[in-house]
Design a protein around this motif. Sequence first.
Motif, PDB file in Angstrom:
ATOM      1  N   LEU A 149       0.829  -1.202   0.000  1.00 33.81           N
ATOM      2  CA  LEU A 149       0.000   0.000   0.000  1.00 33.81           C
ATOM      3  C   LEU A 149       0.867   1.257   0.000  1.00 33.81           C
ATOM      4  O   LEU A 149       0.584   2.228  -0.728  1.00 33.81           O
ATOM      5  N   ALA A 150       1.927   1.255   0.801  1.00 33.49           N
ATOM      6  CA  ALA A 150       2.799   2.430   0.869  1.00 33.49           C
ATOM      7  C   ALA A 150       3.474   2.691  -0.470  1.00 33.49           C
ATOM      8  O   ALA A 150       3.602   3.849  -0.901  1.00 33.49           O
ATOM      9  N   LYS A 151       3.903   1.635  -1.146  1.00 31.27           N
ATOM     10  CA  LYS A 151       4.572   1.825  -2.441  1.00 31.27           C
ATOM     11  C   LYS A 151       3.587   2.270  -3.524  1.00 31.27           C
ATOM     12  O   LYS A 151       3.958   3.013  -4.437  1.00 31.27           O
ATOM     13  N   LEU A 152       2.339   1.844  -3.429  1.00 29.51           N
ATOM     14  CA  LEU A 152       1.333   2.329  -4.362  1.00 29.51           C
ATOM     15  C   LEU A 152       1.162   3.838  -4.222  1.00 29.51           C
ATOM     16  O   LEU A 152       1.138   4.579  -5.219  1.00 29.51           O
ATOM     17  N   LEU A 153       1.044   4.304  -2.979  1.00 24.46           N
ATOM     18  CA  LEU A 153       0.891   5.739  -2.753  1.00 24.46           C
ATOM     19  C   LEU A 153       2.137   6.510  -3.150  1.00 24.46           C
ATOM     20  O   LEU A 153       2.042   7.644  -3.647  1.00 24.46           O
ATOM     21  N   LEU A 154       3.308   5.907  -2.940  1.00 27.63           N
ATOM     22  CA  LEU A 154       4.553   6.574  -3.325  1.00 27.63           C
ATOM     23  C   LEU A 154       4.605   6.771  -4.834  1.00 27.63           C
ATOM     24  O   LEU A 154       5.036   7.837  -5.310  1.00 27.63           O
ATOM     25  N   ARG A 155       4.162   5.768  -5.587  1.00 26.45           N
ATOM     26  CA  ARG A 155       4.145   5.917  -7.047  1.00 26.45           C
ATOM     27  C   ARG A 155       3.162   6.999  -7.490  1.00 26.45           C
ATOM     28  O   ARG A 155       3.317   7.609  -8.550  1.00 26.45           O
ATOM     29  N   ARG A 156       2.147   7.244  -6.665  1.00 27.58           N
ATOM     30  CA  ARG A 156       1.165   8.279  -6.977  1.00 27.58           C
ATOM     31  C   ARG A 156       1.578   9.652  -6.456  1.00 27.58           C
ATOM     32  O   ARG A 156       0.837  10.630  -6.613  1.00 27.58           O
ATOM     33  N   GLY A 157       2.747   9.712  -5.803  1.00 26.38           N
ATOM     34  CA  GLY A 157       3.214  10.982  -5.255  1.00 26.38           C
ATOM     35  C   GLY A 157       2.502  11.410  -3.994  1.00 26.38           C
ATOM     36  O   GLY A 157       2.488  12.598  -3.647  1.00 26.38           O
ATOM     37  N   LEU A 158       1.908  10.458  -3.276  1.00 32.13           N
ATOM     38  CA  LEU A 158       1.173  10.758  -2.050  1.00 32.13           C
ATOM     39  C   LEU A 158       2.001  10.341  -0.852  1.00 32.13           C
ATOM     40  O   LEU A 158       2.424   9.179  -0.737  1.00 32.13           O
ATOM     41  N   SER A 159       2.243  11.271   0.051  1.00 31.86           N
ATOM     42  CA  SER A 159       3.030  10.995   1.247  1.00 31.86           C
ATOM     43  C   SER A 159       2.351  11.650   2.441  1.00 31.86           C
ATOM     44  O   SER A 159       1.947  12.822   2.379  1.00 31.86           O
ATOM     45  N   TYR A 160       2.235  10.910   3.515  1.00 31.14           N
ATOM     46  CA  TYR A 160       1.582  11.436   4.714  1.00 31.14           C
ATOM     47  C   TYR A 160       2.442  12.496   5.389  1.00 31.14           C
ATOM     48  O   TYR A 160       1.930  13.454   5.955  1.00 31.14           O
ATOM     49  N   GLY A 161       3.756  12.319   5.349  1.00 32.55           N
ATOM     50  CA  GLY A 161       4.657  13.316   5.904  1.00 32.55           C
ATOM     51  C   GLY A 161       4.994  13.139   7.359  1.00 32.55           C
ATOM     52  O   GLY A 161       5.912  13.786   7.874  1.00 32.55           O
ATOM     53  N   ARG A 162       4.272  12.283   8.050  1.00 36.16           N
ATOM     54  CA  ARG A 162       4.579  12.005   9.453  1.00 36.16           C
ATOM     55  C   ARG A 162       4.639  10.497   9.643  1.00 36.16           C
ATOM     56  O   ARG A 162       4.732   9.756   8.678  1.00 36.16           O
ATOM     57  N   ARG A 163       4.561  10.068  10.871  1.00 38.01           N
ATOM     58  CA  ARG A 163       4.706   8.640  11.159  1.00 38.01           C
ATOM     59  C   ARG A 163       3.528   7.867  10.582  1.00 38.01           C
ATOM     60  O   ARG A 163       2.368   8.218  10.818  1.00 38.01           O
ATOM     61  N   ASN A 164       3.850   6.796   9.869  1.00 35.55           N
ATOM     62  CA  ASN A 164       2.816   5.972   9.257  1.00 35.55           C
ATOM     63  C   ASN A 164       2.187   4.999  10.249  1.00 35.55           C
ATOM     64  O   ASN A 164       2.763   4.654  11.278  1.00 35.55           O
ATOM     65  N   TRP A 165       0.985   4.545   9.913  1.00 36.24           N
ATOM     66  CA  TRP A 165       0.228   3.499  10.590  1.00 36.24           C
ATOM     67  C   TRP A 165      -0.231   3.900  11.984  1.00 36.24           C
ATOM     68  O   TRP A 165      -0.528   3.047  12.812  1.00 36.24           O
ATOM     69  N   THR A 166      -0.284   5.194  12.254  1.00 35.85           N
ATOM     70  CA  THR A 166      -0.941   5.689  13.459  1.00 35.85           C
ATOM     71  C   THR A 166      -2.428   5.869  13.169  1.00 35.85           C
ATOM     72  O   THR A 166      -2.897   5.699  12.038  1.00 35.85           O
ATOM     73  N   LEU A 167      -3.206   6.250  14.195  1.00 35.98           N
ATOM     74  CA  LEU A 167      -4.634   6.471  13.985  1.00 35.98           C
ATOM     75  C   LEU A 167      -4.866   7.630  13.020  1.00 35.98           C
ATOM     76  O   LEU A 167      -5.774   7.572  12.165  1.00 35.98           O
ATOM     77  N   GLU A 168      -4.029   8.660  13.133  1.00 36.41           N
ATOM     78  CA  GLU A 168      -4.172   9.793  12.223  1.00 36.41           C
ATOM     79  C   GLU A 168      -3.834   9.401  10.788  1.00 36.41           C
ATOM     80  O   GLU A 168      -4.499   9.833   9.834  1.00 36.41           O
ATOM     81  N   HIS A 169      -2.807   8.563  10.632  1.00 33.32           N
ATOM     82  CA  HIS A 169      -2.438   8.121   9.295  1.00 33.32           C
ATOM     83  C   HIS A 169      -3.546   7.271   8.675  1.00 33.32           C
ATOM     84  O   HIS A 169      -3.854   7.395   7.474  1.00 33.32           O
ATOM     85  N   ARG A 170      -4.177   6.430   9.472  1.00 37.49           N
ATOM     86  CA  ARG A 170      -5.250   5.598   8.932  1.00 37.49           C
ATOM     87  C   ARG A 170      -6.471   6.438   8.557  1.00 37.49           C
ATOM     88  O   ARG A 170      -7.158   6.150   7.572  1.00 37.49           O
ATOM     89  N   ALA A 171      -6.744   7.473   9.360  1.00 40.44           N
ATOM     90  CA  ALA A 171      -7.834   8.370   8.990  1.00 40.44           C
ATOM     91  C   ALA A 171      -7.535   9.082   7.672  1.00 40.44           C
ATOM     92  O   ALA A 171      -8.427   9.285   6.836  1.00 40.44           O
ATOM     93  N   TRP A 172      -6.275   9.444   7.480  1.00 43.98           N
ATOM     94  CA  TRP A 172      -5.861  10.072   6.221  1.00 43.98           C
ATOM     95  C   TRP A 172      -6.032   9.110   5.049  1.00 43.98           C
ATOM     96  O   TRP A 172      -6.473   9.507   3.964  1.00 43.98           O
ATOM     97  N   LEU A 173      -5.707   7.841   5.260  1.00 42.52           N
ATOM     98  CA  LEU A 173      -5.870   6.845   4.201  1.00 42.52           C
ATOM     99  C   LEU A 173      -7.330   6.718   3.778  1.00 42.52           C
ATOM    100  O   LEU A 173      -7.638   6.614   2.589  1.00 42.52           O
ATOM    101  N   ARG A 174      -8.227   6.731   4.763  1.00 39.17           N
ATOM    102  CA  ARG A 174      -9.644   6.550   4.428  1.00 39.17           C
ATOM    103  C   ARG A 174     -10.219   7.767   3.712  1.00 39.17           C
ATOM    104  O   ARG A 174     -11.274   7.660   3.064  1.00 39.17           O
ATOM    105  N   ARG A 175      -9.565   8.902   3.826  1.00 40.80           N
ATOM    106  CA  ARG A 175     -10.050  10.095   3.135  1.00 40.80           C
ATOM    107  C   ARG A 175      -9.553  10.183   1.695  1.00 40.80           C
ATOM    108  O   ARG A 175     -10.025  11.008   0.918  1.00 40.80           O
TER     109      ARG A 175
END
Length: 370
Positions: A149-175
């Motif tokens: 999943l992370a590499k798919l987003l990387l190919r799309r140029g999408l980066s969360y910018g902070r620590r991955n797989w936290t509750l905030e990161h998962r909320a960002w994924l669902r959006r």
Amino acid sequence: MEKQTTYVGMDVHARTIRVAVLGPGGAQREEWGLANEPRAVASLARRLLRGTPGSVVACYEAGPTGFALMRQLRAKGIDCRVIAPALIPRKPGDRVKTDRRDARNLAELLRAGLLTEVHAPTPEQEAVRDLSRAREDAVADRKRAQHRLAKLLLRRGLSYGRRNWTLEHRAWLRRLSFDHPAAQATFDGYLRTLEAAEERARTLEQELLACAEGDDYREAVGLLRCFHGVDTVTAMTLLAELGDVSRFGSARQLMSYLGLTPSEYSSGARQRRGEITKAGNNHVRRVLVESAWHYRHPPRVGVGLRRRREGQPGWAVSMAEGAQRRLHRRFRLLTEQGKRSPVATVAVARELVGYLWAVLRIGAEHRMAA
């Protein structure tokens, strides 16, 4: 008069078994093949017991077929042993391998006493061991799903910018949403796979923790959790994979079994020692090295470790405290001598084995004396 013994070597596969029989004195030889199914195995047992004047000893190599055949034959009254394949003597010049030759070779080596038997767990112990390994597989699947999943987003140029797989990161994924239907379907598929893998790993871990509360494991798990870097999952991995540690006469035997001793190739006046052998159980070796990394920090007792030690025997807590001090000094000394951190950690893991072996042995002695 010494009781006569018949030796049986078996080359076992998923669907077939090749049998070689050496009668008393090695004079009588008989070979045949059969299907690997309960009815055929029962017929094999009757044939061996009916056609031999003394006792019968059989063996086959450990492998993917497990211990089912051994248990079937033992239930029929035949002493069946499972042999460590890596420790079978082999002739360097022998370049021919067939099922028939393998079965015959096992029978001859069994008669000569040159084979090493592996420890066979009980069905209950094997069930817990399978649960522990299933959890490891689920954790690996979860990590693989995260990477995809992370590499798919990387190919799309999408980066969360902070620590991955936290509750905030998962909320960002669902959006996240994609304009192209194919891209959205790909993302949704990877996300569902990740969530399924997480749920599977979580469920299996809860089952393993429930086993740790059972009568067979509660006391030993409590003793192991006194050590820095060893919590319930690590303790259950050790106990499920090793079984009864009393079968190891010394801590050095256990270190060697786990492949944590240095390899050596010495001849004459020259001595050459290399990296660890990595022989034996890699599941235990992995969790031990993970635990050993904790000893790079100065010895402190945090809230979690203090809670794990509550209610445990004083001698076990004292041993764990001594191990924490000694192993930290060991790590610091090795790194100051120029050893790389991974090398120092493996050396610490080897010494940690000695402490864990000792605490389990002492705990078993106290339990027997009570």
